[in-house]
Structures are given as structure tokens and as C-alpha cells.
Design an enzyme around this catalytic site. Sequence first.
Site, PDB file in Angstrom:
ATOM      1  CB  ALA A 197      -0.894  -0.015   1.238  1.00 30.59           C
ATOM      2  N   GLY A 257       0.969  -4.977   0.961  1.00 34.54           N
ATOM      3  CA  GLY A 257      -0.233  -5.115   0.147  1.00 34.54           C
ATOM      4  C   GLY A 257       0.035  -5.811  -1.189  1.00 34.54           C
ATOM      5  CD  GLU A 276      -1.877  -7.548   3.123  1.00 34.62           C
ATOM      6  OE1 GLU A 276      -1.466  -6.418   2.778  1.00 34.62           O
ATOM      7  OE2 GLU A 276      -2.534  -7.741   4.157  1.00 34.62           O
ATOM      8  CD  GLU A 329       2.138  -5.221   5.704  1.00 38.96           C
ATOM      9  OE1 GLU A 329       2.934  -6.132   6.010  1.00 38.96           O
ATOM     10  OE2 GLU A 329       1.343  -5.308   4.751  1.00 38.96           O
TER      11      GLU A 329
HETATM   12  N1  CAA Z   1       4.575   3.258  -0.714  1.00 34.94           N
HETATM   13  C1  CAA Z   1       4.954   4.425  -1.250  1.00 34.94           C
HETATM   14  N2  CAA Z   1       6.091   4.602  -1.935  1.00 34.94           N
HETATM   15  C2  CAA Z   1       6.888   3.526  -2.072  1.00 34.94           C
HETATM   16  C3  CAA Z   1       6.567   2.265  -1.534  1.00 34.94           C
HETATM   17  C4  CAA Z   1       5.336   2.156  -0.831  1.00 34.94           C
HETATM   18  N3  CAA Z   1       4.904   0.987  -0.323  1.00 34.94           N
HETATM   19  N4  CAA Z   1       7.559   1.400  -1.835  1.00 34.94           N
HETATM   20  C5  CAA Z   1       8.469   2.086  -2.541  1.00 34.94           C
HETATM   21  N5  CAA Z   1       8.070   3.377  -2.690  1.00 34.94           N
HETATM   22  C6  CAA Z   1       8.771   4.468  -3.359  1.00 34.94           C
HETATM   23  C7  CAA Z   1       9.870   5.059  -2.497  1.00 34.94           C
HETATM   24  O1  CAA Z   1       9.360   5.999  -1.586  1.00 34.94           O
HETATM   25  C8  CAA Z   1      10.766   5.685  -3.554  1.00 34.94           C
HETATM   26  O2  CAA Z   1      10.190   6.897  -3.971  1.00 34.94           O
HETATM   27  P1  CAA Z   1      11.155   8.183  -4.264  1.00 34.94           P
HETATM   28  O3  CAA Z   1      12.017   7.744  -5.418  1.00 34.94           O
HETATM   29  O4  CAA Z   1      10.183   9.264  -4.629  1.00 34.94           O
HETATM   30  O5  CAA Z   1      11.931   8.430  -3.022  1.00 34.94           O
HETATM   31  C9  CAA Z   1      10.655   4.711  -4.706  1.00 34.94           C
HETATM   32  O6  CAA Z   1       9.440   3.960  -4.512  1.00 34.94           O
HETATM   33  C10 CAA Z   1      11.801   3.747  -4.757  1.00 34.94           C
HETATM   34  O7  CAA Z   1      11.918   3.130  -3.480  1.00 34.94           O
HETATM   35  P2  CAA Z   1      13.325   2.958  -2.708  1.00 34.94           P
HETATM   36  O8  CAA Z   1      14.178   4.169  -2.923  1.00 34.94           O
HETATM   37  O9  CAA Z   1      13.036   2.587  -1.298  1.00 34.94           O
HETATM   38  O10 CAA Z   1      13.955   1.741  -3.537  1.00 34.94           O
HETATM   39  P3  CAA Z   1      14.871   0.528  -3.021  1.00 34.94           P
HETATM   40  O11 CAA Z   1      15.249  -0.212  -4.252  1.00 34.94           O
HETATM   41  O12 CAA Z   1      15.949   1.019  -2.118  1.00 34.94           O
HETATM   42  O13 CAA Z   1      13.900  -0.397  -2.115  1.00 34.94           O
HETATM   43  C11 CAA Z   1      11.848  -1.570  -1.549  1.00 34.94           C
HETATM   44  C12 CAA Z   1      12.770  -1.033  -2.684  1.00 34.94           C
HETATM   45  C13 CAA Z   1      12.537  -2.708  -0.801  1.00 34.94           C
HETATM   46  C14 CAA Z   1      10.578  -2.083  -2.220  1.00 34.94           C
HETATM   47  C15 CAA Z   1      11.555  -0.409  -0.584  1.00 34.94           C
HETATM   48  O14 CAA Z   1      11.068   0.699  -1.319  1.00 34.94           O
HETATM   49  C16 CAA Z   1      10.524  -0.730   0.461  1.00 34.94           C
HETATM   50  O15 CAA Z   1      10.858  -1.362   1.467  1.00 34.94           O
HETATM   51  N6  CAA Z   1       9.256  -0.292   0.266  1.00 34.94           N
HETATM   52  C17 CAA Z   1       8.213  -0.401   1.284  1.00 34.94           C
HETATM   53  C18 CAA Z   1       7.714  -1.820   1.430  1.00 34.94           C
HETATM   54  C19 CAA Z   1       6.669  -1.857   2.517  1.00 34.94           C
HETATM   55  O16 CAA Z   1       6.904  -1.528   3.671  1.00 34.94           O
HETATM   56  N7  CAA Z   1       5.432  -2.278   2.149  1.00 34.94           N
HETATM   57  C20 CAA Z   1       4.317  -2.355   3.075  1.00 34.94           C
HETATM   58  C21 CAA Z   1       3.452  -1.131   2.929  1.00 34.94           C
HETATM   59  S1  CAA Z   1       2.137  -1.065   4.132  1.00 34.94           S
HETATM   60  C22 CAA Z   1       0.937  -2.073   3.510  1.00 34.94           C
HETATM   61  O17 CAA Z   1       1.058  -2.654   2.439  1.00 34.94           O
HETATM   62  C23 CAA Z   1      -0.323  -2.179   4.355  1.00 34.94           C
HETATM   63  C24 CAA Z   1      -1.288  -3.207   3.898  1.00 34.94           C
HETATM   64  O18 CAA Z   1      -1.257  -4.326   4.343  1.00 34.94           O
HETATM   65  C25 CAA Z   1      -2.345  -2.890   2.933  1.00 34.94           C
END
Ligand code: CAA
Length: 261
Positions: A69, A112, A115, A135
Site C-alpha cells: 500500500a 499489500g 496480499e 508492515e
Molecule cells: N509506498 C509508497 N512509496 C513507495 C513504496 C510504498 N509501499 N515502496 C516504494 N516506494 C517508493 C519510495 O518511496 C521511492 O520513492 P522516491 O524515489 O520518490 O523516493 C521509490 O518507490 C523507490 O523506493 P526505494 O528508494 O526505497 O527503492 P529501493 O530499491 O531502495 O527499495 C523496496 C525497494 C525494498 C521495495 C523499498 O522501497 C521498500 O521497502 N518499500 C516499502 C515496502 C513496505 O513496507 N510495504 C508495506 C506497505 S504497508 C501495507 O502494504 C499495508 C497493507 O497491508 C495494505
Amino acid sequence: MQPTAYENILVEFPAARVGLVRLNRPRAYNALNGPLMQELMDALTALDSDDEIGCLVLTGSDKAFAAGADIAEMAEATPVELAQMNFIHRWERLREIKKPVIAAVSGYALGGGCELALACDMIIASETAVFGQPEINLGVIPGAGGTQRLTRALGKALAMEMVLNDRRLSAGEAVQFGLVNRVAPVESYLQEAIDLAAAIAARAPVAVRAAKDAINMAFETSLAAGLAYERNHFYALFSTEDQKEGMAAFLGKRSPAWTGR
Ligand code: CAA
């Protein structure tokens, strides 16, 4: 059905009777924000009601199926705002899709994203696929089915480790634990999913929908009630032209020609 213009997804028709939806927010690893989820559900619903489509494929990019998400969208939200914007509720529409949905997953399937893949009916993964529920690192828990579907798919011990301690599964582990149907090279995982979808889409449509519905009922009910449910579907299929055709074709030693009626 004609391709419709969306901003966050692409809809394609890569094989006969197959509808493909591609998540398309590459700059955010396909993070699932509200507009994307709205478009995704609208597109899946439209494909589901199109008689010319028999099976759906949902994919992201080779790098990321979806990274979860959208954290930026929800970071400052209150519980009331999340409820008002239907933040998770709209995901429920996926459960109403009657045709099979195959997820073609490569790269990150996190939060998400994991999921969303789990909510599909089958998963074809690329060798780079990573499944996880991170998360807990954000101070929350999965909100779109992770605690429920992972536990059903993998058992309690591994689900606990994934959700409580961000244990991620490689594609190899995911296939070993039965989370995905099979793993293919990055170059061919999507085509494998499309081929599987095309094969299913060529089968008797009413029976395919009944089969999906009956299998999903196994997650909702007792064995006795589930068996009764299956039996009713079985009997009901004898009202279809395709049942008469399928059995006549078998007895006549020829291939069946399905009409979907
Ligand atoms: N939401 C919003 N933006 C996201 C995102 C997310 N889930 N995942 C990645 N992005 C964005 C980053 O903010 C970044 O944007 P900018 O370039 O504008 O800064 C861009 O995508 C690239 O991301 P990274 O710089 O972090 O890239 P990376 O290669 O170093 O890492 C990754 C990639 C491992 C996927 C890392 O981005 C990450 O850990 N993302 C979050 C994963 C996460 O925590 N997901 C759970 C979300 S909560 C949820 O899903 C609730 C639910 O159950 C419904």
C-alpha cells in the site's frame, strides 16, 4: 472489449480469451494507492463481465509486482479518514471476481503487494520474486488479508515469522511451501501465466466459474457444508449445454465445442 485508458494500470489482451492487467506505477514500485486500486478493481470487474474473456492475469513489472500500500498516502491518516476513503475496503471487490485470476509475480511482492497476489487464485512467480509482509517495520500489521491468507496457505509458524519479524520468502521457498504454483525465469514467467490463463479460458466457462467458487468455499465453511456446496454446483452444471456437449463429445470420441451456456 476495447482497451480502456487508465493512468495507473494497463489492460491488454495477449491471447484468446485472456485479459491482462498490468500495474503501472514504476516510479513507486507499483505502490498501491487509492487511484490505482480503484482502476484495478474497475478493470477486473469489467473483464469479469466480458463474455469474450475467460481468465484474467494480473502482473506488475519484472522489478516489482507491488511494494505494498502507498505509505505516503496513509502516513498521516486518521482511522476515520482511512475508513472514509475506503482504504482497504475496496480490495474486497477482488473476492467478487468470478473468473480465475492468475498473478504473475516478479521482484518485490511486499505488504499489500503480497496480499494482492495471495488474493488471486494462482501465482506464477519469477525467480526474482520476494514475498513478504514488512508492515511491522512501519508500526502496523497487514491490513488486506496477510494475517489470514498467509496462515491458511503456509500454517501458523511461518505466517507468524513473516508478519511479526519481516521474514521474506524467496521464489524457491514460496513454491516449496505451496504459496505459488511454479517458478519460471524472469524472461518467461509472464508468458507462462498467460499460457495457463489461455488454457483455462479455453475450457467450459460455467464449469470453470463453479470450480473456482467451490474451491474458495473450502476457506469459508465446514467440510460437511463445503461438500454440500460442491454437490449442488455439480448437480446444477447438468442444466448447462456444456455438460451435455462435454459428455457427448467424450462418448463420441471427439473434442467438445463449448458455448458457455
Ligand atoms: N509506498 C509508497 N512509496 C513507495 C513504496 C510504498 N509501499 N515502496 C516504494 N516506494 C517508493 C519510495 O518511496 C521511492 O520513492 P522516491 O524515489 O520518490 O523516493 C521509490 O518507490 C523507490 O523506493 P526505494 O528508494 O526505497 O527503492 P529501493 O530499491 O531502495 O527499495 C523496496 C525497494 C525494498 C521495495 C523499498 O522501497 C521498500 O521497502 N518499500 C516499502 C515496502 C513496505 O513496507 N510495504 C508495506 C506497505 S504497508 C501495507 O502494504 C499495508 C497493507 O497491508 C495494505
